[in-house]
Design a protein around this motif. Structure first.
Motif, mmCIF file in Angstrom:
data_model
loop_
_atom_site.group_PDB
_atom_site.id
_atom_site.type_symbol
_atom_site.label_atom_id
_atom_site.label_comp_id
_atom_site.label_asym_id
_atom_site.label_seq_id
_atom_site.Cartn_x
_atom_site.Cartn_y
_atom_site.Cartn_z
ATOM 1 N N UNK B 10 -30.663 31.443 20.328
ATOM 2 C CA UNK B 10 -29.158 32.206 20.128
ATOM 3 C C UNK B 10 -28.216 31.302 20.370
ATOM 4 N N UNK B 13 -26.412 29.996 23.384
ATOM 5 C CA UNK B 13 -26.852 29.016 24.351
ATOM 6 C C UNK B 13 -26.140 27.860 24.500
ATOM 7 N N UNK B 14 -25.075 27.501 23.374
ATOM 8 C CA UNK B 14 -24.322 26.517 23.460
ATOM 9 C C UNK B 14 -22.824 26.705 23.661
ATOM 10 N N UNK B 15 -22.270 26.192 24.767
ATOM 11 C CA UNK B 15 -20.969 26.451 25.148
ATOM 12 C C UNK B 15 -20.241 25.540 23.953
#
Lengths: 832, 122
Positions: B10, B13-15
């Protein structure tokens, strides 16, 4: 050079007497000295009791952005070194042309061969009732600034009459100093002599949003008062505005009384020819007091050209002055405003019509208007983006034909040159040699370049030799470009903008964060007109620190703006693994801690463990995925992060002290532990090392630390600003105290001063060298300063002394340590 | 079409302003390379080799600004869009074509298991 002993061999020098120790008088003398240092015996009379200073920089002094010392142009050493007699605080009352002497108020009589009148101008006082009340001031000299500062100390209301350059700068300063400011301006547009209606409107809106009340088209009827003191201002329309201070800044007029009384030809100003000679051939005049070819000038730039012409003339190489085209910048931080030439839109003398080229960008608050007449630029008004001001001004002064670049003119130099000049250095390279770089000090590109070629290889050196960028600093970028163009890549660093994303310096940014109460990185970037969408790797960590320091109880640390080590709470190594250093208070340890470290080394297969210079153990080769587990194990043995990775307090190194050592005078180990307990966890501009030695043998090497304590029989010597790095620097002695508590308080106070005032990535050693040891001593010697700074530090520490390892060990931000997935190509699938 | 693309999870999941890593293993389970998947502050996604062309620093750990990452080891600036080193530095990092579909991130399968040849980003 030292002519203090007088007399060159072989001849008597002519006597030059200068009336006026202002910018014009001193500049004229400097120009003459530069051409023929031995020619004149110089005496300068100044009515103000002080050395020569940069009058146009009074606004930043009022605004608290500069101190008086910073705006001094010529120190008393300069007068002494050049053999100049300075008679300050003694006004010249009379010129006796028949006998060629001047007579001062004190009765002092000075003969002259050449006399230079540089009396400048006087503020114009509007002749309304109440103008002489106490509390009505002008904005002309340092005494006026002192009066305004005294009023601002009490707070309350200020009314500034006059919405021109000077009035707005006064209003800005008073507003920054906490007063509620109303500006009363007779004309419908602010700065109508420099701005058109559109730019005036943008300016008015901006000033109003900063809390000032701006009344345009407002005519002052009377200054109101009670018992001799000002209480308010009454307008023609009946409006009454309360005031504790009223600043009259409606204009200036040439100060010609002395010249008129001496019988010189005077109209509005003292009449001079192209060589600045008055109607008496022995008397010269320059500056705001003169009228040249029908014009009087109230800005600083023409003065430099006048002084050049004057010096050329008296040293027998006459060149002549042909009048000036002037440009204006407003010195109000955060407002970029430039205007030059004629923007009235009126047809020229031969009926040639004017054309306007306008560009607006409402969302960015940018307005640019260039006025072209017969294929030549005749005027420019820039608001919001003034980067091309000097280019337009150059085109204007040269009268260059712009028909070829007319289409692209408004987009600025980079675009108009077909993109070839998108590089700012190329744009500067394209400027002609006589293009003006520094408006404050009248320095052209050619002069800056020759000053660099003569050995000034840093910004500081350029500032001190040819004075470019030494005043308001708005041309710092241009000077830096010239440095890099002239020297290739070998520019020595100096005070400069925070990074390429902004035109503000570190100090500006820090001051504005506090002043405008900026509390988020994007907000700082927006409010301070950052030129990049989200900054760069230089400014982001700096801003994060500045905000953290300014608002310790509110600001939420931005991990994305942290350098990897501070984000991962460990030191990255060349192979991408990390090293882990747990804190060992004062260098003390015990079996439990040593066992835990030994277990971690074995469990995670760390290839190396090493004793550091800071008296603790460094475990190497830990993978980022394993860090939280390593920390959990170390936490379990009672150890916390050693911050060996941070721009923060590192270690407090100690020797064994009086508990064991036969030479020890005090408990250096115990004090070291106390200091480390007080200071750990604090974020700083750069790393910070402390040591405590138990006697002057100094086994803990306290005299190369940022803060060092050397115990002696009678107490504690406290040292600062040492460095054992690239450039070894021994500490300076700050002070000596008698008790541990005092040592702790001074340590906390010094750290807080450093935290609040140093630039990001500036260690204490260069910081103290930049501001001066005396400055640091003076700041800490102010009444109650130690207690105040120490309290501020301890307050901030409440929020910082929270072991970052513990939170990570509990699972916070696990995304920083885990892969998003792993790819196993055999199955061509990912495993999360 | 989707068969050519590898679902790596997804996008959430990475800011924004950070990167996460994706090790690639060979048949024996040994890591052969590592890919860094970035999300810029403006919300664009990029995948590049997690290795600086200078001294092999882990780019995923650098500060992200605009569409550039600054290597944590020696401050080289690398364009996430092109993989090219910026400023006066010379060098290039392989980029891996990436696409976002229905909130999930996909990398071009052939670029992930291949030697990391440069290909145009999707």
């Amino acid at each position: 050079m030292n002519f203090a002993n007088g007399g060159l061999p072989g001849g008597k020098r002519e006597k030059l007497v200068v009336i006026g120790n202002g910018m014009a008088g001193c500049r004229a003398v400097e120009e003459i000295l530069a051409r023929d240092p031995g020619r004149f015996e110089v005496t300068i009379f100044g009515a103000e009791p002080r050395v020569n200073y940069n009058r146009i920089m009074l606004s930043p002094v009022l605004a608290g952005e500069k101190t008086f010392d910073e705006i001094v142009i010529n120190t008393s050493e300069w007068y002494a070194d050049n053999g100049i007699t300075l008679v300050s605080g003694d006004r010249v009352d009379h010129i006796d042309r028949a006998n060629q002497t001047v007579v001062a108020a004190s009765g002092r009589t000075e003969p002259y061969d050449k006399l230079l009148i540089a009396t400048g101008s006087e503020p114009f006082i509007i002749p309304v009732p109440g103008k002489d009340l106490e509390g009505v001031v002008t904005f002309r000299d340092l005494d006026d600034v002192d009066r305004m500062l005294a009023a601002a100390d009490k707070g309350g209301n200020a009314v500034v009459i006059g919405g021109g350059l000077l009035g707005l700068e006064a209003a800005h300063g008073l507003s920054l100093r906490g007063m509620k400011v109303t500006v009363i301006h007779l004309m419908p547009t602010l700065m109508e002599r420099q701005l058109d209606e559109a730019a005036g409107y943008l300016l008015k809106t901006e000033l109003e949003s900063r809390g000032q009340t701006i009344l345009t088209g407002a005519n002052t009827k009377e200054v109101l008062g009670k018992q001799g003191k000002v209480t308010g201002v009454l307008l023609e329309d009946g409006t009454e505005i309360p005031a504790d201070i009223v600043v009259m800044a409606v204009g200036i007029r040439p100060s010609t009384g002395l010249a008129k009384a001496a019988g010189l030809d005077v109209e509005r100003g003292i009449l001079v020819d192209d060589h600045m000679v008055t109607s008496d051939p022995a008397i010269l005049s320059v500056g705001e007091c003169v009228q040249h070819r029908g014009l009087c000038y109230g800005l600083v730039a023409p003065l430099w050209e006048m002084c050049r012409a004057l010096a050329d003339h008296v040293t027998d190489r006459p060149t002549g002055y042909a009048g000036s085209v002037t440009s204006t910048k407003l010195k109000v931080s955060g407002i970029d405003l430039f205007s030059a030439g004629d923007f009235s839109g009126a047809p020229g003398p031969d009926g040639e019509p004017c054309e306007d080229i306008v560009m607006r960008d409402a969302s960015r608050g940018i307005y640019k208007r260039v006025i072209v007449q017969g294929n030549k630029v005749v005027g420019a008004v820039l608001y919001g983006d003034t980067a091309d001001g000097s280019w337009y001004f150059d085109l204007l002064k040269k009268g260059e034909d712009v028909s070829d670049i007319r289409e692209a003119l408004i987009f600025g130099q980079a675009f108009a040159s077909g993109g070839a000049l998108a590089d700012p250095n190329a744009a500067v390279a394209a400027l002609s040699d006589d293009a003006e770089i520094c408006g404050c000090n009248g320095v052209s590109k050619g002069q800056v370049v020759s000053c660099i070629n003569d050995g000034s290889h840093s910004l500081d050196a350029v500032r001190s030799t040819c004075k470019a960028s030494a005043s308001c600093g708005s041309c710092t970028g241009l000077v830096e470009s010239l440095l890099s163009l002239t020297l290739g890549g070998e520019v020595e660093s100096g005070p400069k903008t925070l990074c390429k994303c902004t035109s503000f310096t570190h100090d500006d940014v820090r001051a504005l964060i506090l002043e405008k109460e900026l509390k988020l990185i994007p907000q700082v970037m927006q409010e301070l007109h950052w030129s990049t969408p989200d900054g760069c790797a230089s400014c982001r960590p700096a801003l994060n620190y500045y905000l953290l320091c300014a608002w310790p109880d509110e600001y939420e640390d931005d991990q994305k703006s942290r350098f990897v080590n501070e984000r991962m709470h460990a030191n990255i190594q060349k192979d991408g693994t990390y090293s882990v250093v747990p804190r060992m208070w004062g260098g003390l340890t015990n079996p439990r801690e040593l066992r835990a470290i030994a277990d971690v080394v074995e469990k995670y297969d760390a290839p190396m463990v090493k004793v550091t210079g800071g008296q603790r153990l460094d475990i190497f080769g830990i993978k980022k995925e394993d860090l939280p587990a390593v920390w959990a194990d170390l936490n379990a043995a009672g150890m916390v992060s050693g911050h060996a990775y941070g721009k923060s307090l590192r270690t407090v190194k100690t020797c064994v002290g009086s508990e064991w050592c036969r030479f020890g005078t005090q408990d250096s180990t115990g004090l070291g532990v106390q200091i480390e307990r007080m200071t750990w966890g604090s974020w700083m501009p750069h790393k910070f090392k402390i040591a405590v030695s138990g006697c002057p043998r100094n086994c803990a090497e306290a005299t190369i630390k940022d803060f060092g304590v050397v115990c002696v029989d009678s107490g504690y010597e406290l040292h600062i600003a040492g460095n054992g790095g690239i450039k070894v620097r021994a500490t300076d002695l700050l002070c000596k105290v008698e008790t541990e508590q005092e040592a702790l308080d001074v340590c906390a106070a010094f750290i807080q001063l450093y935290r609040e005032e140093a630039h990001y990535l500036e260690r204490t050693a260069p910081w103290v060298e930049r501001v001066g040891l005396q400055y640091v001593k003076d700041r800490l010697a102010e009444d109650g300063a130690i207690a105040t700074y120490a309290a501020a530090f301890r307050y901030s520490q409440q929020f910082m002394q929270d072991d970052p390892w513990a939170r990570r060990a509990e699972g916070e931000r696990s995304d920083l340590h885990q892969h998003i997935a792993t790819v196993r190509p055999m199955e061509m699938e990912t495993v999360s | 079409m989707i068969g050519d693309w590898l679902d790596i999870g997804s996008a959430q999941q990475i800011e924004a302003g950070t990167a996460r890593t994706l090790p690639v293993e060979d048949a024996s389970g040994a890591k052969v390379r590592e890919i860094a998947v970035f999300r810029t502050m403006r919300g664009e996604f990029f995948a590049i080799e997690n290795t600086c062309p200078h001294r092999q620093g882990p780019l995923s750990q650098g500060i992200v600004h605009g569409d550039v990452v600054t290597c944590p080891l020696h401050n080289w600036n690398i364009s996430l869009r092109t993989g090219m080193a910026l400023g006066g530095d010379e060098g290039c990092v392989p980029t891996i074509p990436l696409r976002v579909d229905a909130g999930r991130l996909y990398l071009l399968r052939s670029a992930v298991i291949g030697s990391g040849n440069q290909a145009e980003a999707a």
